[in-house]
Enzyme design. Structure first.
Site, PDB file in Angstrom:
ATOM      1  N   CYS A   1      -5.996  31.420  21.254  1.00 20.23           N
ATOM      2  CA  CYS A   1      -5.071  31.576  20.139  1.00 20.23           C
ATOM      3  C   CYS A   1      -5.729  32.457  19.063  1.00 20.23           C
ATOM      4  O   CYS A   1      -6.734  32.054  18.465  1.00 20.23           O
ATOM      5  CB  CYS A   1      -4.739  30.187  19.605  1.00 20.23           C
ATOM      6  SG  CYS A   1      -3.653  30.223  18.191  1.00 20.23           S
TER       7      CYS A   1
ATOM      8  N   CYS B   1      -2.339  23.381  17.596  1.00 21.92           N
ATOM      9  CA  CYS B   1      -2.222  24.270  18.755  1.00 21.92           C
ATOM     10  C   CYS B   1      -3.426  24.002  19.651  1.00 21.92           C
ATOM     11  O   CYS B   1      -4.570  24.178  19.239  1.00 21.92           O
ATOM     12  CB  CYS B   1      -2.219  25.733  18.322  1.00 21.92           C
ATOM     13  SG  CYS B   1      -2.484  26.837  19.719  1.00 21.92           S
TER      14      CYS B   1
ATOM     15  N   TYR C   1     -12.418   3.318 -24.418  1.00 20.60           N
ATOM     16  CA  TYR C   1     -11.162   2.923 -25.060  1.00 20.60           C
ATOM     17  C   TYR C   1     -10.872   1.424 -25.061  1.00 20.60           C
ATOM     18  O   TYR C   1      -9.773   1.004 -25.369  1.00 20.60           O
ATOM     19  CB  TYR C   1      -9.985   3.676 -24.436  1.00 20.60           C
ATOM     20  CG  TYR C   1      -9.955   3.687 -22.912  1.00 20.60           C
ATOM     21  CD1 TYR C   1      -9.839   2.519 -22.180  1.00 20.60           C
ATOM     22  CD2 TYR C   1     -10.046   4.900 -22.223  1.00 20.60           C
ATOM     23  CE1 TYR C   1      -9.820   2.545 -20.800  1.00 20.60           C
ATOM     24  CE2 TYR C   1     -10.014   4.935 -20.840  1.00 20.60           C
ATOM     25  CZ  TYR C   1      -9.901   3.763 -20.129  1.00 20.60           C
ATOM     26  OH  TYR C   1      -9.880   3.802 -18.765  1.00 20.60           O
TER      27      TYR C   1
ATOM     28  N   CYS D   1       0.385  31.981  19.264  1.00 24.94           N
ATOM     29  CA  CYS D   1       0.126  32.231  20.679  1.00 24.94           C
ATOM     30  C   CYS D   1       1.178  31.625  21.602  1.00 24.94           C
ATOM     31  O   CYS D   1       1.138  31.832  22.813  1.00 24.94           O
ATOM     32  CB  CYS D   1      -1.267  31.720  21.056  1.00 24.94           C
ATOM     33  SG  CYS D   1      -1.368  29.928  21.148  1.00 24.94           S
TER      34      CYS D   1
ATOM     35  N   GLU E   1      -3.246   6.369 -28.246  1.00 25.13           N
ATOM     36  CA  GLU E   1      -4.443   7.061 -27.757  1.00 25.13           C
ATOM     37  C   GLU E   1      -4.117   7.905 -26.530  1.00 25.13           C
ATOM     38  O   GLU E   1      -3.033   7.805 -25.967  1.00 25.13           O
ATOM     39  CB  GLU E   1      -5.567   6.066 -27.465  1.00 25.13           C
ATOM     40  CG  GLU E   1      -5.145   4.839 -26.699  1.00 25.13           C
ATOM     41  CD  GLU E   1      -6.223   3.748 -26.727  1.00 25.13           C
ATOM     42  OE1 GLU E   1      -7.017   3.720 -25.782  1.00 25.13           O
ATOM     43  OE2 GLU E   1      -6.255   2.943 -27.685  1.00 25.13           O
TER      44      GLU E   1
ATOM     45  N   LYS F   1       3.767   8.691 -19.678  1.00 24.82           N
ATOM     46  CA  LYS F   1       3.239   9.775 -18.839  1.00 24.82           C
ATOM     47  C   LYS F   1       3.846  11.116 -19.235  1.00 24.82           C
ATOM     48  O   LYS F   1       5.064  11.213 -19.409  1.00 24.82           O
ATOM     49  CB  LYS F   1       3.574   9.501 -17.370  1.00 24.82           C
ATOM     50  CG  LYS F   1       2.945   8.215 -16.847  1.00 24.82           C
ATOM     51  CD  LYS F   1       1.554   8.441 -16.332  1.00 24.82           C
ATOM     52  CE  LYS F   1       1.626   8.681 -14.849  1.00 24.82           C
ATOM     53  NZ  LYS F   1       0.307   8.697 -14.224  1.00 24.82           N
TER      54      LYS F   1
ATOM     55  N   ASP G   1      -7.338  11.422 -17.716  1.00 24.46           N
ATOM     56  CA  ASP G   1      -7.102  11.464 -16.281  1.00 24.46           C
ATOM     57  C   ASP G   1      -8.427  11.642 -15.551  1.00 24.46           C
ATOM     58  O   ASP G   1      -8.800  12.730 -15.139  1.00 24.46           O
ATOM     59  CB  ASP G   1      -6.149  12.619 -15.955  1.00 24.46           C
ATOM     60  CG  ASP G   1      -5.510  12.439 -14.591  1.00 24.46           C
ATOM     61  OD1 ASP G   1      -5.662  11.338 -14.012  1.00 24.46           O
ATOM     62  OD2 ASP G   1      -4.890  13.383 -14.104  1.00 24.46           O
TER      63      ASP G   1
ATOM     64  N   CYS H   1       3.202  27.134  19.070  1.00 18.89           N
ATOM     65  CA  CYS H   1       2.314  27.826  18.137  1.00 18.89           C
ATOM     66  C   CYS H   1       2.916  29.183  17.751  1.00 18.89           C
ATOM     67  O   CYS H   1       3.218  29.993  18.636  1.00 18.89           O
ATOM     68  CB  CYS H   1       0.938  28.026  18.764  1.00 18.89           C
ATOM     69  SG  CYS H   1      -0.163  28.999  17.719  1.00 18.89           S
TER      70      CYS H   1
ATOM     71  N   LYS I   1      -4.276   9.134 -22.688  1.00 21.90           N
ATOM     72  CA  LYS I   1      -4.537   8.578 -21.364  1.00 21.90           C
ATOM     73  C   LYS I   1      -5.348   9.631 -20.609  1.00 21.90           C
ATOM     74  O   LYS I   1      -4.822  10.672 -20.212  1.00 21.90           O
ATOM     75  CB  LYS I   1      -3.232   8.278 -20.636  1.00 21.90           C
ATOM     76  CG  LYS I   1      -3.437   7.545 -19.332  1.00 21.90           C
ATOM     77  CD  LYS I   1      -2.133   6.980 -18.816  1.00 21.90           C
ATOM     78  CE  LYS I   1      -2.320   6.010 -17.670  1.00 21.90           C
ATOM     79  NZ  LYS I   1      -3.028   6.539 -16.537  1.00 21.90           N
TER      80      LYS I   1
END
Ligand code: IVH
Length: 668
Positions: free
Chosen positions: A430, A424, A225, A409, A113, A312, A117, A406, A115
């Site tokens: 900034c 930052c 299932y 800046c 069957e 899988k 998700d 950063c 699977k």
């Protein structure tokens, strides 16, 4: 006379249930949508006029309700286990041989069957009716989500056919079909809400919504299932599932019996590609020993049965070279590393960039300059880097270092305690942070100023025209009309938007300010509670934390925000510009605390105001709405035709029942 009506109601319910199954379970409707809608409306009208024939299982109830209540928990009768995974045909074949040996060499029939998700669900049926739906939770106990599950059209509320045990459990997967997933994300993108990464997250998130009317809108589906119980009709899994299909459950057509390793292998080979055509996300196949007695003999490991195994699917994956890592600065100062890649084709789209999320992930993958990286999409919309082909690494390649300053800046970065993110700290100087805040401020759910997108915000900033959100209110048409891609017309449209934004209510203004951790809902709650920005700025930590939904982190963030001189001046300027910095008296706000601490249940049909208006009045007078009568209920606000069961319950618990006139007097 009334027996005629009762009969019509019952007939309509049965017919609608039937057509519902034809449409949502069998995918083969017998009547047009218009005919279906017509019958539904007729039933709705009859039920409205005759609440004495009320039935919570009526097909009209599939639309959910907007009553908010937390979930209670329930223990599973049998624990909800997981499956052990395999990733190759050889491993599956080895498992088949092991089970054959475990069963003293008897050839075992296997059921193959899909699977699915999504998110696991346990449904309990008593006398053919759905009585409880519980999430997987920790496997031992989960959340009771019956109200939400009842909105899923492919789940039968009342079974059809015959032969079902008086009491049984059936398990399956709640999924959000690709089509609905894409629709939902498009809608969220439009509303500038965060997107769901994949249908699994979207399904799980939806199932836990407090508002079942919203759940009903989202279009969840369910595949079943696994049938459990004391007196199942057959001694094998496959026949039980086929029986379940007759009772009205959606059982995948992919479920089939397999009688040799060769058949199993070709089943895998077939679905490895055919699964891409399915309307829902799948992440593999499941193989189960068909015979229940053999299942019993094989038994369980700690967390999974020996009689089943998952195979899988390979996520779609590509290998490409890292060109360089760049570092994006977000509106809140978060630094996100991004892998810039040699363009590569991955499940139909060309990928050039993939987020590396944070420093920990770069370290865990040990990424070096110029590395060959594995990129995966597997159901996610944003591709991610899942590995490195170290054999292709140049000897001299240096590991990728996270930036210490950063990139925009130059401020030294700080790491948020308990989080993997570098930030930052120079919020107010900034540029990408300021531009991000301007973009946020003008967004549709905030100040709704049309015509300023990412590019325009950047241009306004770079030309020095808008250095803070308050500068927007000093803009003139002349400033804008010479912009690239702008003319008089679009400049005027922006000016119009700015003018109209002065009417946007204070709760949205508060959200538009980009105070860290103050999202849309929190902003609403704060605005309703404090009523004005002046009041908010005057509150200390303790007072802030007493506001609903405001914890220490949010309180800290608010204090921090208003401690900044430049923020206070922005607020002052917004006020002068005429932006709403308080909620008007008459609207929305708390009127009194006459109902403070009271929990009230509304029931029946009202004539002076609508149900929603009463709910609102309760909240505005400090009370709490609840959907069901319990010992905690203080009183029931009853309209006409309150259901007899509710009335009886209120009576038995000694809870006062008052009518609308008395209620209105009470809050007058
Ligand atoms: S049988 C004891 N069959 O996968 C066996 N599970 O990884 C219980 N799932 O928790 C599960 N499709 O939520 C089974 N056809 C299928 C399935 C399936 C998806 C999910 C389920 C389970 C998880 C285990």
């Amino acid at each position: 006379m009334n027996t005629d009506i009762k009969e019509e109601i019952l007939r309509l319910r049965a017919e609608l249930d039937h057509h519902n199954k034809r449409y949502y379970v069998d995918n083969s409707p017998e009547i047009s949508d218009a005919e279906y809608d017509g019958m539904m409306r007729r039933l709705e009208n009859l039920e409205q006029e005759h609440p004495e024939y009320d039935d919570p299982y009526s097909p009209t109830r599939r639309v959910g309700s907007d009553i908010t209540k937390g979930f209670t928990q329930a223990s599973h009768i049998y624990p909800m286990l997981s499956l052990s995974n395999t990733y190759s045909i050889e491993e599956v074949d080895a498992w088949v041989r092991r089970t054959d040996e475990g069963l003293a060499g008897h050839e075992t029939e296997i059921v193959g069957e899909m699977k699915f998700d999504g998110t696991g669900i346990s449904l309990i049926y008593e006398k053919g009716r759905l009585v409880r739906a519980v999430t997987r939770g920790d496997g031992e106990k989960g959340d009771v989500v019956t109200d939400n599950v009842m909105t899923i059209r492919s789940i039968p509320l009342q079974l059809t056919g015959s032969g079902w045990p008086d009491f049984f459990e059936i398990r399956g997967e709640i999924v959000l079909p690709w089509k609905e997933f894409e629709r939902l994300n498009a809608e969220r993108a439009f509303n500038e809400e965060p997107l769901f990464a994949n249908p699994r997250n979207a399904a799980a998130g939806t199932l836990k919504l407090q508002n079942s009317a919203e759940v009903a809108r989202r279009g969840l589906d369910a595949y079943l299932y696994y049938l459990l119980g004391e007196d199942l009709p057959y001694d094998n899994h496959y026949d039980n599932m086929m029986a379940a299909r007759e009772w009205g459950f959606k059982v995948s057509d992919a479920m089939t019996r397999l009688n040799s390793i060769a058949e199993i292998d070709s089943y895998i080979n077939y679905w490895d590609t055919a699964r891409r055509e399915l309307p829902v996300a799948t992440d593999g196949l499941v193989f189960k020993v068909n015979n229940l007695r053999q299942q019993l003999n094989l038994g369980f490991r700690a967390k999974s049965p020996r009689w089943a195994i998952a195979y899988k699917f390979q996520a779609e994956r590509a290998l490409t070279r890292l060109r360089y890592v760049s570092f994006d600065v977000g509106r809140m100062g978060n630094i996100t590393p991004v892998a810039n890649l040699e363009p590569v084709l991955l499940s139909g789209t060309i990928v050039k960039r993939a987020s590396l999320h944070n420093e920990d992930i770069i370290k865990a993958l040990d990424i070096h300059e110029g590395d060959m990286l594995y990129v995966e999409k597997g159901g996610e919309i944003i591709p991610k880097i899942t590995g490195v082909d170290t054999s292709a690494r140049e000897m001299a390649a240096r590991p990728i270092e996270f930036v210490s300053h950063c990139p925009a800046c130059g401020a030294p970065l700080v790491r948020v305690e308990g989080e993997a993110a570098w930030v930052c700290p120079d919020k107010y100087n900034c540029p990408p942070q300021i531009i991000g805040r301007i973009e946020h401020f003008v967004g549709r759910r905030m100040m709704d100023i049309d015509g300023i997108g990412e590019e325009t915000a950047k241009m306004l900033y770079e030309r020095g025209l808008v250095r803070s959100i308050a500068d927007l209110y000093d803009l003139r048409v002349e400033d804008l009309e010479n912009f690239e891609g702008f003319g008089r017309k679009s400049a005027e449209r922006v000016m119009d938007g700015i003018r109209q934004s002065r009417q946007i209510p204070f709760d949205r203004v508060l959200f538009a300010l980009s105070i860290p951790y103050v999202g849309e809902t929190t902003a609403k709650k704060i605005a309703r509670s404090v009523r004005s920005v002046d009041k908010l700025m005057s509150l200390g930590r303790e007072a802030l934390e007493s506001i609903e939904d405001v914890g220490p982190r949010i309180a800290e963030s608010i204090l921090d925000f208003f401690a900044s001189e430049s923020n206070r001046s922005i607020i002052e300027r917004l006020k002068i510009a005429g932006v709403q910095m308080e909620l008007p008296e008459e609207e929305g706000g708390q009127k009194s605390d006459r109902l403070a601490g009271k929990t009230i249940v509304i029931s029946g049909v009202f004539s002076l105001h609508s149900r929603d208006q009463y709910k609102d009045m309760i909240e505005r007078n400090g009370g709490k709405n609840s959907g069901s009568i319990s010992k905690k209920t203080d009183f029931v606000l009853a309209g006409d035709n309150m259901g007899p069961a509710k009335l009886e319950k209120a009576r038995s618990l000694g809870i006062p029942v008052i009518n609308e006139e008395d209620f209105l007097k009470m809050i007058e």
